[in-house]
Design an enzyme around this catalytic site. Structure first.
Site, PDB file in Angstrom:
ATOM      1  N   LYS A  76       0.716  -1.224  -0.064  1.00  0.00           N
ATOM      2  CA  LYS A  76      -0.261   0.002  -0.025  1.00  0.00           C
ATOM      3  C   LYS A  76       0.858   1.274   0.066  1.00  0.00           C
ATOM      4  CE  LYS A  76      -4.490   1.124   0.357  1.00  0.00           C
ATOM      5  NZ  LYS A  76      -5.698   0.402  -0.333  1.00  0.00           N
ATOM      6  N   GLY A 118     -21.639   5.462   3.536  1.00  0.00           N
ATOM      7  CA  GLY A 118     -20.702   5.954   2.605  1.00  0.00           C
ATOM      8  C   GLY A 118     -21.415   5.530   1.042  1.00  0.00           C
ATOM      9  N   GLY A 146     -20.061   6.507  -2.062  1.00  0.00           N
ATOM     10  CA  GLY A 146     -19.097   6.654  -3.085  1.00  0.00           C
ATOM     11  C   GLY A 146     -19.069   5.811  -4.009  1.00  0.00           C
ATOM     12  N   ASN A 147     -17.797   5.623  -4.584  1.00  0.00           N
ATOM     13  CA  ASN A 147     -17.707   4.572  -5.880  1.00  0.00           C
ATOM     14  C   ASN A 147     -18.535   3.410  -5.665  1.00  0.00           C
ATOM     15  OD1 ASN A 147     -16.294   6.495  -7.875  1.00  0.00           O
ATOM     16  ND2 ASN A 147     -14.490   6.185  -6.643  1.00  0.00           N
ATOM     17  N   VAL A 148     -18.044   2.744  -4.386  1.00  0.00           N
ATOM     18  CA  VAL A 148     -18.533   1.308  -4.066  1.00  0.00           C
ATOM     19  C   VAL A 148     -19.964   1.369  -3.580  1.00  0.00           C
ATOM     20  CG1 VAL A 148     -18.030  -0.653  -3.001  1.00  0.00           C
ATOM     21  CG2 VAL A 148     -16.165   0.373  -3.561  1.00  0.00           C
TER      22      VAL A 148
HETATM   23  P1  NAI Z   1     -15.024   6.921  -2.062  1.00  0.00           P
HETATM   24  O1  NAI Z   1     -14.016   7.973  -1.566  1.00  0.00           O
HETATM   25  O2  NAI Z   1     -15.712   6.892  -3.551  1.00  0.00           O
HETATM   26  O3  NAI Z   1     -16.279   6.876  -1.230  1.00  0.00           O
HETATM   27  C1  NAI Z   1     -16.162   7.031   0.196  1.00  0.00           C
HETATM   28  C2  NAI Z   1     -17.673   7.678   0.427  1.00  0.00           C
HETATM   29  O4  NAI Z   1     -17.806   7.869   1.885  1.00  0.00           O
HETATM   30  C3  NAI Z   1     -17.692   9.214   0.227  1.00  0.00           C
HETATM   31  O5  NAI Z   1     -18.771   9.556  -0.591  1.00  0.00           O
HETATM   32  C4  NAI Z   1     -17.641  10.259   1.361  1.00  0.00           C
HETATM   33  O6  NAI Z   1     -18.170  11.283   1.226  1.00  0.00           O
HETATM   34  C5  NAI Z   1     -18.258   9.019   2.377  1.00  0.00           C
HETATM   35  N1  NAI Z   1     -17.868   9.112   3.592  1.00  0.00           N
HETATM   36  C6  NAI Z   1     -16.689   9.346   4.266  1.00  0.00           C
HETATM   37  N2  NAI Z   1     -16.797   9.566   5.458  1.00  0.00           N
HETATM   38  C7  NAI Z   1     -18.067   9.358   5.939  1.00  0.00           C
HETATM   39  C8  NAI Z   1     -18.567   9.192   7.142  1.00  0.00           C
HETATM   40  N3  NAI Z   1     -17.940   9.334   8.250  1.00  0.00           N
HETATM   41  N4  NAI Z   1     -19.805   8.853   7.186  1.00  0.00           N
HETATM   42  C9  NAI Z   1     -20.732   8.630   5.793  1.00  0.00           C
HETATM   43  N5  NAI Z   1     -20.028   8.582   4.877  1.00  0.00           N
HETATM   44  C10 NAI Z   1     -18.920   8.914   4.727  1.00  0.00           C
HETATM   45  O7  NAI Z   1     -14.391   5.632  -1.682  1.00  0.00           O
HETATM   46  P2  NAI Z   1     -14.829   4.050  -2.550  1.00  0.00           P
HETATM   47  O8  NAI Z   1     -13.717   3.587  -3.504  1.00  0.00           O
HETATM   48  O9  NAI Z   1     -16.268   4.066  -2.611  1.00  0.00           O
HETATM   49  O10 NAI Z   1     -14.333   3.146  -1.311  1.00  0.00           O
HETATM   50  C11 NAI Z   1     -14.992   2.794  -0.117  1.00  0.00           C
HETATM   51  C12 NAI Z   1     -14.344   2.191   0.993  1.00  0.00           C
HETATM   52  O11 NAI Z   1     -14.121   0.784   0.384  1.00  0.00           O
HETATM   53  C13 NAI Z   1     -12.902   2.663   1.294  1.00  0.00           C
HETATM   54  O12 NAI Z   1     -12.737   2.556   2.736  1.00  0.00           O
HETATM   55  C14 NAI Z   1     -12.063   1.638   0.457  1.00  0.00           C
HETATM   56  O13 NAI Z   1     -10.848   1.632   0.922  1.00  0.00           O
HETATM   57  C15 NAI Z   1     -12.796   0.488   0.493  1.00  0.00           C
HETATM   58  N6  NAI Z   1     -12.429  -0.149  -0.978  1.00  0.00           N
HETATM   59  C16 NAI Z   1     -12.662   0.208  -1.983  1.00  0.00           C
HETATM   60  C17 NAI Z   1     -12.249  -0.487  -3.068  1.00  0.00           C
HETATM   61  C18 NAI Z   1     -12.700   0.096  -4.521  1.00  0.00           C
HETATM   62  O14 NAI Z   1     -12.776  -0.713  -5.481  1.00  0.00           O
HETATM   63  N7  NAI Z   1     -12.821   1.453  -4.571  1.00  0.00           N
HETATM   64  C19 NAI Z   1     -11.770  -1.896  -3.095  1.00  0.00           C
HETATM   65  C20 NAI Z   1     -11.692  -2.308  -1.842  1.00  0.00           C
HETATM   66  C21 NAI Z   1     -11.764  -1.513  -0.574  1.00  0.00           C
END
Ligand code: NAI
Length: 377
Positions: free
Chosen positions: A99, A198, A200-202
């Site tokens: 990482k 959350g 976001g993307n996922v």
């Molecule tokens: P992202 O950054 O696109 O989405 C995260 C979302 O969570 C954002 O919309 C943000 O505003 C929201 N957020 C942040 N703090 C918050 C809180 N306290 N309460 C509610 N919402 C909050 O990230 P993504 O890509 O969706 O990933 C989400 C999680 O999954 C991360 O922890 C990442 O490490 C993990 N992950 C993601 C992968 C991927 O393919 N993108 C693969 C494996 C794990």
């Protein structure tokens, strides 16, 4: 922890960032290699942790986050790299765990120069670490990093595997079906209430999959606009982000940041199970046992969220990237989780411990070890 400053040796390699790049090798027990690199000219301060490459080169995301101190950044890199080793070991994808963590605000300090300097650092590791997107970086950022090194995955190009989040979301969906099967005897989630933290993307893609499979959703994000538009799309209830963990639901799906399952939140949880995408959901490993005692089924995060890495691993195949092969492997997360849940029940062990033992077993026995070389596109 012992530090060895190697800036002179690095500068002898004649790279373009020049004399100001400071390179430290950190001697951290249990890790193959950890480097801290500072390039003040472009504001780069990065830790790259390579935990274990016994099954293949370390692939892991590049996180950009405004850590308030260096120790937090290093700790995050170490914990996330180890989780990547376990994730890939269980997925049997022929990769190791690593990482990168850059201390910066991704909204205001992520410049092209910073990303290019990071690319140089990755290149100097000669393929023992392969970068990809993570929190604070995007596939487009990775195309900038790619200008300095070929050791980058999940790019938005036709030869690469692209944004991993669609596969991560599908893997979490399959994990939720496995939870349903284990708790209620059917993988169907129709009528079940699932709380997504959350969007976001996922999280947003997961909401879509759950909606079309008949689930009732409760959602939250720190961004109210995102929460509002998604709730409208899927008829979801909105709960405030503060104390979202206490929302009554069948399954809680953490899809924001790690550490949400901790001593403070566990007594307040009102769910039968936890299955979400966030990395390092348990603030520390012992909490798996407390969840088991509370009869809350925990789907180990690095198993349920392995869809993205499984997809990325496909792009290194000699024949190139094939989304259908990736989809079929991600589909199987369901079976891997069911077998973890069964072993947990049979041996009265927390699911987190069963997953760790499975990962260590695969590492010891070299199960899933990469035999051929990686093909970079
Ligand atoms: P992202 O950054 O696109 O989405 C995260 C979302 O969570 C954002 O919309 C943000 O505003 C929201 N957020 C942040 N703090 C918050 C809180 N306290 N309460 C509610 N919402 C909050 O990230 P993504 O890509 O969706 O990933 C989400 C999680 O999954 C991360 O922890 C990442 O490490 C993990 N992950 C993601 C992968 C991927 O393919 N993108 C693969 C494996 C794990």
């Amino acid at each position: 922890m012992k530090e060895i400053v190697l800036d002179h040796a690095i500068n002898q390699q004649g790279n373009s960032t020049g004399d100001s790049m400071e390179w430290k090798e950190l001697n951290i027990p249990g890790y193959e290699r950890v480097v801290e690199v500072i390039e003040p000219a472009v504001g780069l301060h990065v830790f790259i942790a390579i935990h274990n490459t016994s099954l293949g080169p370390a692939l892991g995301g590049t996180r950009i986050y405004p850590y308030t101190n260096h120790k937090d950044a290093l700790d995050d890199a170490l914990r996330l790299a180890k989780a990547m080793t376990y994730k890939s070991a269980i997925a049997e994808d022929g990769l190791g765990g690593g990482k990168a963590v850059i201390i910066a605000d991704s909204k205001t300090q992520k410049t092209e120069k910073l990303l290019l300097a990071f690319g140089e650092v990755v290149d100097r590791l000669q393929g023992s670490y392969i970068a990809a997107e993570d929190v604070g970086t995007s596939p487009t950022d990775m195309t900038v990093v790619r200008r300095k090194t070929k050791y980058v995955a999940a790019l938005p190009t036709h030869l690469s595997s692209g944004d991993p989040s669609r596969f991560t979301a599908y893997g979490v969906f399959r994990g939720i079906c496995a939870v349903a099967q284990s708790l209620w005897g059917s993988p169907k989630i129709q009528g079940r209430t699932i709380a997504i933290q959350g969007l976001g993307n996922v999280g947003a893609k997961l909401a879509r999959l759950l909606f079309w499979n008949g689930a009732n959703l409760v959602v939250c994000d720190v961004d109210p606009a995102q929460t509002g538009s998604l709730a409208k799309l899927y008829g979801a209830k909105i709960a405030p982000p503060q104390q979202f963990e206490t929302t009554p639901c069948d399954i809680f799906a953490p899809c924001a940041l790690g550490g949400v399952i901790n001593e403070k939140t566990i007594p307040q949880l009102q769910c039968a199970a936890i299955a979400g995408a966030a990395n390092n959901q348990l603030a520390h490993a012992d909490l798996g046992q407390i969840l088991q005692k509370k009869n809350i089924l925990y789907a180990p995060d690095y198993v349920v969220n392995s869809g993205g890495i499984i997809n990325a691993a496909q792009e290194f195949e000699p024949g190139g990237y094939d989304p259908k092969t990736a989809r079929d492997k991600v589909y199987n997360i369901y079976n891997i989780l069911l077998s973890i849940f069964e072993t947990s029940k049979k041996n009265a062990k927390p699911t987190s411990l069963v997953a760790e033992e499975l990962a260590k077993h695969n590492l010891d026995k070299k199960i899933g070890k990469r035999t051929g070389s990686l093909h970079f596109h």
